[in-house]
Design a protein around this motif. Structure first.
Motif, PDB file in Angstrom:
ATOM      1  N   ALA A   1     -14.177  17.518  -1.747  1.00 45.63           N
ATOM      2  CA  ALA A   1     -13.834  18.126  -0.463  1.00 45.63           C
ATOM      3  C   ALA A   1     -15.106  18.603   0.217  1.00 45.63           C
ATOM      4  O   ALA A   1     -15.929  19.275  -0.410  1.00 45.63           O
ATOM      5  CB  ALA A   1     -12.877  19.302  -0.653  1.00 45.63           C
ATOM      6  N   VAL A   2     -15.258  18.256   1.490  1.00 47.29           N
ATOM      7  CA  VAL A   2     -16.411  18.681   2.299  1.00 47.29           C
ATOM      8  C   VAL A   2     -15.834  19.201   3.613  1.00 47.29           C
ATOM      9  O   VAL A   2     -15.285  18.427   4.403  1.00 47.29           O
ATOM     10  CB  VAL A   2     -17.389  17.513   2.553  1.00 47.29           C
ATOM     11  N   THR A   3     -15.951  20.498   3.850  1.00 49.20           N
ATOM     12  CA  THR A   3     -15.257  21.139   4.969  1.00 49.20           C
ATOM     13  C   THR A   3     -16.229  21.963   5.806  1.00 49.20           C
ATOM     14  O   THR A   3     -17.010  22.757   5.266  1.00 49.20           O
ATOM     15  CB  THR A   3     -14.142  22.060   4.454  1.00 49.20           C
ATOM     16  N   ARG A   4     -16.160  21.788   7.117  1.00 50.15           N
ATOM     17  CA  ARG A   4     -16.949  22.631   8.018  1.00 50.15           C
ATOM     18  C   ARG A   4     -16.178  23.919   8.276  1.00 50.15           C
ATOM     19  O   ARG A   4     -15.058  23.904   8.784  1.00 50.15           O
ATOM     20  CB  ARG A   4     -17.229  21.905   9.336  1.00 50.15           C
ATOM     21  N   ILE A   5     -16.809  25.046   7.953  1.00 52.40           N
ATOM     22  CA  ILE A   5     -16.177  26.350   8.126  1.00 52.40           C
ATOM     23  C   ILE A   5     -16.448  26.912   9.516  1.00 52.40           C
ATOM     24  O   ILE A   5     -15.588  27.562  10.116  1.00 52.40           O
ATOM     25  CB  ILE A   5     -16.694  27.345   7.059  1.00 52.40           C
TER      26      ILE A   5
END
Length: 303
Positions: free
Chosen positions: A174-178
Motif C-alpha cells: 500500500a502506498v498512500t498520499r496523506i
C-alpha cells in the motif's frame, strides 16, 4: 540480503522500466532496492559502507556508485532509506549529494523515518532546484521489506506522488498520499504512538497471565480471536512468552522515532502521557543491554 519471495512473482509488465537510484542499504533498504532490480528497473545504489553496495550489486545485478550524486545522475526516481534527519541532509544537500546530481523533474522519495520539519525543508529545497520531494516513511519492518509488503505513508505534491507510486508498489502492498509535505512523517508518528501503547499493554497482559500461572500461548490463541487481537499479538505475543527478542525493530530505532514524536508533540501541543512513559520504559530496556532487541522486549522490565 533480500531473498526471492511471493513478491518476486508479481507481474511487472504494466510498469515501464525506469532509471532508479537507492541510497542506504540497511536492513530495510537492501531488500527494497532488490525488489526494484528484480522488477526490471535499472538500479544504481549508494551506501556509506561501499562494500555493502558492492555486495548488493553483485547479488542483484545492479550498479553501485561512490557518492549519492553519482547514483542519482540520470535517475527518474531516487529512493532513500537512511538513519535520521542529519543523514538525510547529508545524502541530499551536500556537494556530493543527490540533489546535485538529479535532473530537473526527477523525484526524490524518502523512506527514512525522520521529522516533518526536515521533510518540509527538503521539499522546499528540491522545488527551488526544479526537483520533486516526497516524504514516504514505511511500516512493516524488515519482514515487510523482504516480502515486498510494506505500508508507505506519503506527503508531498500529488503529481510526483502518482508518478512514483507504481514503482514503490514493487516493495509495498500500500502506498498512500496523506497530504502535503511532512504529512507522511506525521502519519508515521501516529503509527509509532499506537504501537508503543499496544506493546506496553501486551507486555503487561502477558506478564500478568504468567504470574497467574496461565498457559499463555493458549490464552493468546483464545483472546487473539476477539477484541484484543492485534498485529503485535499475532506476531510478537508468543515470542514474548518465550523471551525471544533477537530480531525485528530494534529498541534504539523505536527510541529515535519516539523522540521525533515527543518533539513534534511539544511543537503542536498534543498530550502524549502514555507515549512519554513508554519511551522511559524503553530507556530502561536499553540499560538492560537491549538496545538491539526487538521492541516487544518491553516485557523484560516486568519479569
Amino acid at each position: 540480503m533480500s531473498t526471492p519471495t511471493a513478491a518476486a512473482s508479481r507481474t511487472y509488465d504494466t510498469v515501464p522500466a525506469r532509471r532508479v537510484a537507492f541510497l542506504g542499504l540497511g536492513v530495510m533498504g537492501y531488500p527494497m532496492a532488490g525488489h526494484l532490480a528484480r522488477a526490471g528497473h535499472q538500479v544504481t545504489v549508494y551506501n556509506r559502507t561501499t562494500a555493502k553496495a558492492e555486495a548488493w550489486a553483485a547479488a542483484e545485478g545492479g550498479r553501485f556508485a561512490a557518492t549519492p550524486r553519482e547514483a542519482a545522475a540520470g535517475a527518474d526516481f531516487v529512493f532513500a532509506c537512511v538513519g535520521n534527519d542529519d543523514d538525510l541532509r547529508a545524502v541530499t544537500l551536500r556537494a556530493d549529494g543527490a540533489f546535485a546530481g538529479m535532473a530537473p523533474g526527477a523525484v526524490f522519495v524518502d523512506h527514512t523515518t525522520a521529522s516533518a520539519e526536515v521533510a518540509r525543508e527538503l521539499h522546499g529545497a528540491a522545488k527551488t532546484l526544479g526537483l520533486h520531494f516526497v516524504d514516504a516513511p514505511v511500516s512493516g519492518g524488515q519482514a515487510g521489506a523482504v516480502n515486498g509488503a510494506l505500508t508507505v505513508m506519503c506527503g508531498g505534491d500529488a503529481a510526483p506522488f502518482e508518478a512514483m507510486k507504481p514503482v514503490a508498489l514493487h516493495f509495498a502492498k500500500a502506498v498512500t498520499r496523506i497530504g502535503e509535505a511532512g504529512a507522511g512523517q506525521l502519519a508515521k508518528m501516529v503509527n509509532q504512538v499506537a504501537i508503543a501503547g499496544l506493546v506496553q499493554g501486551l507486555s503487561e497482559a502477558i506478564a500478568f497471565g504468567q504470574k497467574a500461572g496461565l498457559d499463555m500461548p493458549l490464552v493468546l490463541d483464545v483472546i487473539g480471536k476477539g477484541a484484543a487481537q492485534s498485529w503485535q499479538m499475532d506476531n510478537r505475543g508468543k515470542t514474548m512468552v518465550d523471551d525471544k527478542f533477537d530480531f525485528g525493530f530494534a529498541v534504539d530505532w523505536m527510541r529515535k522515532d519516539l523522540g521525533l514524536v515527543l518533539e513534534e508533540a511539544r511543537r503542536n501541543g498534543a498530550r502524549l502521557p502514555v507515549t512519554a512513559l513508554v519511551d522511559q520504559f524503553y530507556a530502561e530496556v536499553q540499560a538492560l543491554g537491549g538496545r538491539r532487541w526487538d521492541t516487544s522486549s518491553l516485557i523484560k522490565r516486568l519479569k
